[in-house]
Structure formats: C-alpha cells, structure tokens
Design an enzyme around this catalytic site. Sequence first.
Site, PDB file in Angstrom:
ATOM      1  N   GLN A 256      17.715  57.989  53.018  1.00  9.26           N
ATOM      2  CA  GLN A 256      18.638  58.396  51.944  1.00  9.26           C
ATOM      3  C   GLN A 256      18.102  59.656  51.271  1.00  9.26           C
ATOM      4  OE1 GLN A 256      20.010  54.560  49.669  1.00  9.26           O
ATOM      5  NE2 GLN A 256      17.940  54.247  50.481  1.00  9.26           N
TER       6      GLN A 256
ATOM      7  N   SER B  52      15.639  51.040  46.319  1.00  9.56           N
ATOM      8  CA  SER B  52      16.110  49.933  45.472  1.00  9.56           C
ATOM      9  C   SER B  52      17.273  49.207  46.151  1.00  9.56           C
ATOM     10  CB  SER B  52      16.558  50.481  44.110  1.00  9.56           C
ATOM     11  OG  SER B  52      17.557  51.480  44.321  1.00  9.56           O
TER      12      SER B  52
ATOM     13  N   CYS C 166      32.060  80.669  49.542  1.00 10.05           N
ATOM     14  CA  CYS C 166      32.022  80.524  50.992  1.00 10.05           C
ATOM     15  C   CYS C 166      32.453  81.841  51.650  1.00 10.05           C
ATOM     16  CB  CYS C 166      32.977  79.399  51.400  1.00 10.05           C
ATOM     17  SG  CYS C 166      33.219  79.271  53.181  1.00 10.05           S
TER      18      CYS C 166
ATOM     19  N   CYS D  76      30.330  74.482  52.161  1.00  6.85           N
ATOM     20  CA  CYS D  76      31.574  74.859  51.470  1.00  6.85           C
ATOM     21  C   CYS D  76      32.217  73.624  50.847  1.00  6.85           C
ATOM     22  CB  CYS D  76      32.538  75.491  52.486  1.00  6.85           C
ATOM     23  SG  CYS D  76      34.164  75.813  51.798  1.00  6.85           S
TER      24      CYS D  76
ATOM     25  N   ALA E 103       3.758  52.664  49.244  1.00  9.39           N
ATOM     26  CA  ALA E 103       3.982  52.969  50.668  1.00  9.39           C
ATOM     27  C   ALA E 103       2.780  53.694  51.270  1.00  9.39           C
ATOM     28  CB  ALA E 103       5.236  53.827  50.804  1.00  9.39           C
TER      29      ALA E 103
ATOM     30  N   ARG F  99      15.329  71.010  41.800  1.00  7.21           N
ATOM     31  CA  ARG F  99      14.832  69.955  42.715  1.00  7.21           C
ATOM     32  C   ARG F  99      14.365  70.575  44.024  1.00  7.21           C
ATOM     33  NH1 ARG F  99      19.150  65.536  43.496  1.00  7.21           N
ATOM     34  NH2 ARG F  99      17.543  64.613  44.817  1.00  7.21           N
TER      35      ARG F  99
ATOM     36  N   ASP G  83      14.964  65.322  50.947  1.00  7.29           N
ATOM     37  CA  ASP G  83      13.849  66.244  51.213  1.00  7.29           C
ATOM     38  C   ASP G  83      13.568  66.251  52.715  1.00  7.29           C
ATOM     39  OD1 ASP G  83      11.915  63.567  49.935  1.00  7.29           O
ATOM     40  OD2 ASP G  83      11.845  64.197  52.032  1.00  7.29           O
TER      41      ASP G  83
ATOM     42  N   HIS H 131      22.342  60.996  53.234  1.00  6.67           N
ATOM     43  CA  HIS H 131      22.861  61.633  52.011  1.00  6.67           C
ATOM     44  C   HIS H 131      22.695  63.142  52.027  1.00  6.67           C
ATOM     45  CE1 HIS H 131      22.455  57.530  49.740  1.00  6.67           C
ATOM     46  NE2 HIS H 131      23.458  57.556  50.574  1.00  6.67           N
TER      47      HIS H 131
HETATM   48  C1  BV8 Z   1      30.990  56.277  48.690  1.00  7.21           C
HETATM   49  C2  BV8 Z   1      23.006  62.430  45.726  1.00  7.21           C
HETATM   50  C3  BV8 Z   1      33.305  56.115  48.905  1.00  7.21           C
HETATM   51  C4  BV8 Z   1      22.073  63.124  46.630  1.00  7.21           C
HETATM   52  C5  BV8 Z   1      23.138  60.036  45.695  1.00  7.21           C
HETATM   53  C6  BV8 Z   1      32.648  54.169  41.920  1.00  7.21           C
HETATM   54  C7  BV8 Z   1      33.240  55.313  42.445  1.00  7.21           C
HETATM   55  C8  BV8 Z   1      32.905  55.785  43.722  1.00  7.21           C
HETATM   56  C9  BV8 Z   1      31.934  55.122  44.462  1.00  7.21           C
HETATM   57  C10 BV8 Z   1      31.348  53.999  43.910  1.00  7.21           C
HETATM   58  C11 BV8 Z   1      31.692  53.502  42.663  1.00  7.21           C
HETATM   59  N1  BV8 Z   1      30.937  52.392  42.424  1.00  7.21           N
HETATM   60  C12 BV8 Z   1      30.121  52.173  43.466  1.00  7.21           C
HETATM   61  C13 BV8 Z   1      30.363  53.132  44.367  1.00  7.21           C
HETATM   62  C14 BV8 Z   1      29.709  53.292  45.616  1.00  7.21           C
HETATM   63  C15 BV8 Z   1      28.515  54.220  45.351  1.00  7.21           C
HETATM   64  C16 BV8 Z   1      27.352  53.334  44.987  1.00  7.21           C
HETATM   65  O1  BV8 Z   1      26.835  52.667  45.869  1.00  7.21           O
HETATM   66  N2  BV8 Z   1      26.942  53.323  43.704  1.00  7.21           N
HETATM   67  C17 BV8 Z   1      25.824  52.458  43.314  1.00  7.21           C
HETATM   68  C18 BV8 Z   1      25.001  53.139  42.219  1.00  7.21           C
HETATM   69  C19 BV8 Z   1      26.386  51.111  42.880  1.00  7.21           C
HETATM   70  N3  BV8 Z   1      28.300  54.925  46.589  1.00  7.21           N
HETATM   71  C20 BV8 Z   1      28.863  56.125  46.770  1.00  7.21           C
HETATM   72  O2  BV8 Z   1      29.504  56.732  45.939  1.00  7.21           O
HETATM   73  C21 BV8 Z   1      28.681  56.688  48.174  1.00  7.21           C
HETATM   74  N4  BV8 Z   1      29.953  57.115  48.648  1.00  7.21           N
HETATM   75  O3  BV8 Z   1      30.924  55.100  48.453  1.00  7.21           O
HETATM   76  O4  BV8 Z   1      32.141  56.917  49.005  1.00  7.21           O
HETATM   77  C22 BV8 Z   1      34.283  56.711  49.826  1.00  7.21           C
HETATM   78  C23 BV8 Z   1      34.686  55.983  50.942  1.00  7.21           C
HETATM   79  C24 BV8 Z   1      35.644  56.521  51.761  1.00  7.21           C
HETATM   80  C25 BV8 Z   1      36.179  57.789  51.485  1.00  7.21           C
HETATM   81  C26 BV8 Z   1      35.722  58.520  50.372  1.00  7.21           C
HETATM   82  C27 BV8 Z   1      34.754  57.985  49.542  1.00  7.21           C
HETATM   83  C28 BV8 Z   1      27.745  57.885  48.127  1.00  7.21           C
HETATM   84  C29 BV8 Z   1      26.355  57.428  47.798  1.00  7.21           C
HETATM   85  C30 BV8 Z   1      25.402  58.626  47.774  1.00  7.21           C
HETATM   86  C31 BV8 Z   1      25.250  59.064  46.376  1.00  7.21           C
HETATM   87  N5  BV8 Z   1      24.272  60.149  46.297  1.00  7.21           N
HETATM   88  N6  BV8 Z   1      22.441  61.125  45.373  1.00  7.21           N
HETATM   89  C32 BV8 Z   1      20.895  63.527  45.783  1.00  7.21           C
HETATM   90  O5  BV8 Z   1      21.101  64.327  44.854  1.00  7.21           O
HETATM   91  O6  BV8 Z   1      19.806  63.023  46.081  1.00  7.21           O
HETATM   92  S1  BV8 Z   1      22.567  58.494  45.324  1.00  7.21           S
HETATM   93  C33 BV8 Z   1      20.901  58.431  45.012  1.00  7.21           C
HETATM   94  O7  BV8 Z   1      20.546  57.041  45.173  1.00  7.21           O
HETATM   95  C34 BV8 Z   1      20.058  59.179  46.022  1.00  7.21           C
HETATM   96  O8  BV8 Z   1      20.814  59.768  47.047  1.00  7.21           O
HETATM   97  C35 BV8 Z   1      19.200  58.090  46.652  1.00  7.21           C
HETATM   98  O9  BV8 Z   1      19.034  58.388  47.970  1.00  7.21           O
HETATM   99  C36 BV8 Z   1      20.046  56.893  46.482  1.00  7.21           C
HETATM  100  C37 BV8 Z   1      19.306  55.577  46.599  1.00  7.21           C
HETATM  101  O10 BV8 Z   1      18.234  55.560  45.662  1.00  7.21           O
HETATM  102  P1  BV8 Z   1      16.769  55.185  46.234  1.00  7.21           P
HETATM  103  O11 BV8 Z   1      16.403  56.167  47.275  1.00  7.21           O
HETATM  104  O12 BV8 Z   1      16.728  53.756  46.608  1.00  7.21           O
HETATM  105  O13 BV8 Z   1      15.830  55.471  44.973  1.00  7.21           O
HETATM  106  P2  BV8 Z   1      15.594  54.527  43.717  1.00  7.21           P
HETATM  107  O14 BV8 Z   1      14.936  55.358  42.677  1.00  7.21           O
HETATM  108  O15 BV8 Z   1      16.859  53.796  43.382  1.00  7.21           O
HETATM  109  O16 BV8 Z   1      14.546  53.422  44.249  1.00  7.21           O
HETATM  110  C38 BV8 Z   1      13.239  53.820  44.626  1.00  7.21           C
HETATM  111  C39 BV8 Z   1      12.489  52.539  44.976  1.00  7.21           C
HETATM  112  O17 BV8 Z   1      11.193  52.904  45.452  1.00  7.21           O
HETATM  113  C40 BV8 Z   1      12.271  51.615  43.789  1.00  7.21           C
HETATM  114  O18 BV8 Z   1      12.577  50.285  44.170  1.00  7.21           O
HETATM  115  C41 BV8 Z   1      10.765  51.753  43.480  1.00  7.21           C
HETATM  116  O19 BV8 Z   1      10.202  50.531  43.043  1.00  7.21           O
HETATM  117  C42 BV8 Z   1      10.197  52.110  44.823  1.00  7.21           C
HETATM  118  N7  BV8 Z   1       8.972  52.922  44.778  1.00  7.21           N
HETATM  119  C43 BV8 Z   1       8.652  53.889  43.873  1.00  7.21           C
HETATM  120  N8  BV8 Z   1       7.463  54.440  44.216  1.00  7.21           N
HETATM  121  C44 BV8 Z   1       7.048  53.818  45.359  1.00  7.21           C
HETATM  122  C45 BV8 Z   1       8.018  52.854  45.724  1.00  7.21           C
HETATM  123  N9  BV8 Z   1       7.880  52.072  46.811  1.00  7.21           N
HETATM  124  C46 BV8 Z   1       6.782  52.239  47.560  1.00  7.21           C
HETATM  125  N10 BV8 Z   1       5.810  53.144  47.289  1.00  7.21           N
HETATM  126  C47 BV8 Z   1       5.914  53.943  46.197  1.00  7.21           C
HETATM  127  N11 BV8 Z   1       4.928  54.843  45.945  1.00  7.21           N
HETATM  128 ZN    ZN Z   2      34.771  77.577  53.202  1.00  4.61          ZN
END
Ligand code: BV8
Ligand code: ZN
Length: 230
Positions: free
Chosen positions: A96, A182, A140, A122, A222, A69, A99, A114
């Site tokens: 979010q 989303s 590390c 680390c 966009a 990536r 990049d 994110h």
């Molecule tokens: C947290 C890694 C708790 C980085 C990502 C069970 C266990 C643990 C947690 C959870 C659980 N169930 C739910 C949760 C919470 C979870 C969550 O929300 N899950 C969701 C799926 C329900 N959240 C977490 O785990 C977060 N942490 O809750 O910690 C905690 C609290 C206290 C103490 C300790 C812990 C962490 C969330 C971050 C996860 N990391 N990725 C990477 O590798 O990139 S998530 C991943 O989704 C990406 O980071 C991305 O940023 C994020 C959101 O996705 P989008 O950016 O919206 O992208 P997507 O494809 O979904 O949508 C794109 C949109 O664009 C579409 O609508 C499309 O139509 C549109 N589009 C496309 N092209 C265009 C366009 N629009 C305009 N123009 C275009 N050209």
């Molecule tokens: Zn370390």
Amino acid sequence: MTDIRTARAWLTGAARPVSFSGAGLSAESGIATFRDPDGVWATVDPVRMASPEGFAADPETVVAWYNARRDASRNARPNRAHRALASRHNMTHITQNVDGLLESAGALRVLHLHGSLDRDRCHRDCGHVEPATRRGLNTCPDCGGAMRPDVVWFGEMLPMDIWTEAEIAVADADVMLVVGTSAIVYPAAGLIETAQRTGTRIIVVNQEPLDLGVGIELVGQAGEILPELL
Ligand code: BV8
Ligand code: ZN
C-alpha cells in the site's frame, strides 16, 4: 515449536510467497505512518489532503503536501525489513506504500496498490503519466488537464491491472507475510481475507497486535523480526 520458528519454517518451504505491506514497513526508515499516534492523520485531514474533493478545493496545498512527502521519501533509505523482504526473490510484494524503498532494497516484483510518489498523472485520466520532477501546479502536456500525484486517493479506484495481478498472486500464494499495516483500508485489506479463504498460511508482523484471528501474529518492529524470519 514457537510461533517464530513455525513462521520461519512456513516461509522456508514457501513456493509462492507474497508479502502485503503498509506504512509500518517504512517507519524505521523515518517515514511517518498514517494511524499511529504520531502518524500523518494525527495532524493532516485525509479528506483534505488525500481525496479528489480535497484536491479540487485546494490543489496548491495538496501538491505542496505531496512534494514535502516526496522530499522525505527521497532522503529515506531501505531498512532491515525492506532488505529482508527483498532477499526472497520468489516473493511477490504487494504494498500500500507509495515510496520506492522495496525496489531500492532490490525487491524484484513490487505491486503498488495505491500508486507511487515518484510519478504525476493527468487528473483527467487521459493516460499521461510522468516522473514527478516538476514542482508546483502543472498542466497535462497532452490535454491541458491538471497534473496530480499518481497515488490512489480516498474514493478513487485502484489501478485495475495492478489490483488484478495482486488478487491472482494472493489466490495462488501458499504463504502471505503481512507487515506493518493496520489493515483497515479497503479494498487492499480485503486481500488478507482472500488469503484466508484460499487456505494460505498467514503470518502477521506488526508493532501493535491486529488480532485478525488468522495464522501467526508476531508483535514487534518489522526491522527486528523480518531478518529473523527471512
Ligand atoms: C475505494 C493515499 C471506491 C496515498 C490512501 C467513503 C467514500 C469513499 C470510499 C470509502 C468511504 N468509506 C470507506 C471507503 C473505502 C476507503 C477506505 O477503506 N477507507 C477506510 C479509512 C475505512 N477506501 C478507498 O477510498 C479506496 N478506494 O474504495 O474506491 C470506488 C470503487 C469503485 C469505483 C470508484 C471508487 C482507496 C483507498 C486508498 C486511499 N489512499 N492514501 C498516499 O497519500 O499515501 S490510504 C492510506 O492508508 C495510505 O495509502 C496507506 O497505504 C493506507 C493504509 O494505511 P497503512 O499502510 O496500514 O498505515 P497505518 O498507519 O494505518 O498502519 C501502520 C501500521 O504499522 C500500524 O498498525 C502500526 O502499529 C504498524 N507499525 C508502525 N511501525 C511499525 C509497525 N509495524 C511493524 N514495525 C514497525 N516499525
Ligand atoms: Zn491529460
């Protein structure tokens, strides 16, 4: 007035605008989104590749996936949407995305909720962070722990300093421009609800209708809409 003219008027008069963006912002730069039909999660299991459990189970595969990536991201260029956002120097960009395309487009204030592909950190959280230049599995230099991409995985906390700064910026904002997300990943998506609660004017620009029931929703690419808006 049409929705786009109203949205443009809101943004023209905005004193404290914020943008809140997701993978759709970078889609026209050739970086895959996550949840579109051709998105990353269509072929990759997010738990295997973007969670501490997945990293513990198979660190080599996770690091290789992030390096692939990184290569894709390094070859990408900011698109017209990044440049339109960056042209608003009083706008705080909360993203979010991992990049650096908003910064490459000249955006002045970018909050990465994110994390960033450009860094490794680390896994023992000793505080060591370094530019992601070493390929493969590394340890590390400060504590011997495993190094991993400096991104936020599922189940991990967001960087508290960045999160707090984003919450303050949203609570203070008069206009929020939501672009290419989303809006289902929390706590990040909760910022839209915070904006709504604090009376911020919300404009959503997304390829698919989100029907959040807030403010103005402009459906489309966009790269087409943002240059018209900004
Ligand atoms: C947290 C890694 C708790 C980085 C990502 C069970 C266990 C643990 C947690 C959870 C659980 N169930 C739910 C949760 C919470 C979870 C969550 O929300 N899950 C969701 C799926 C329900 N959240 C977490 O785990 C977060 N942490 O809750 O910690 C905690 C609290 C206290 C103490 C300790 C812990 C962490 C969330 C971050 C996860 N990391 N990725 C990477 O590798 O990139 S998530 C991943 O989704 C990406 O980071 C991305 O940023 C994020 C959101 O996705 P989008 O950016 O919206 O992208 P997507 O494809 O979904 O949508 C794109 C949109 O664009 C579409 O609508 C499309 O139509 C549109 N589009 C496309 N092209 C265009 C366009 N629009 C305009 N123009 C275009 N050209
Ligand atoms: Zn370390």
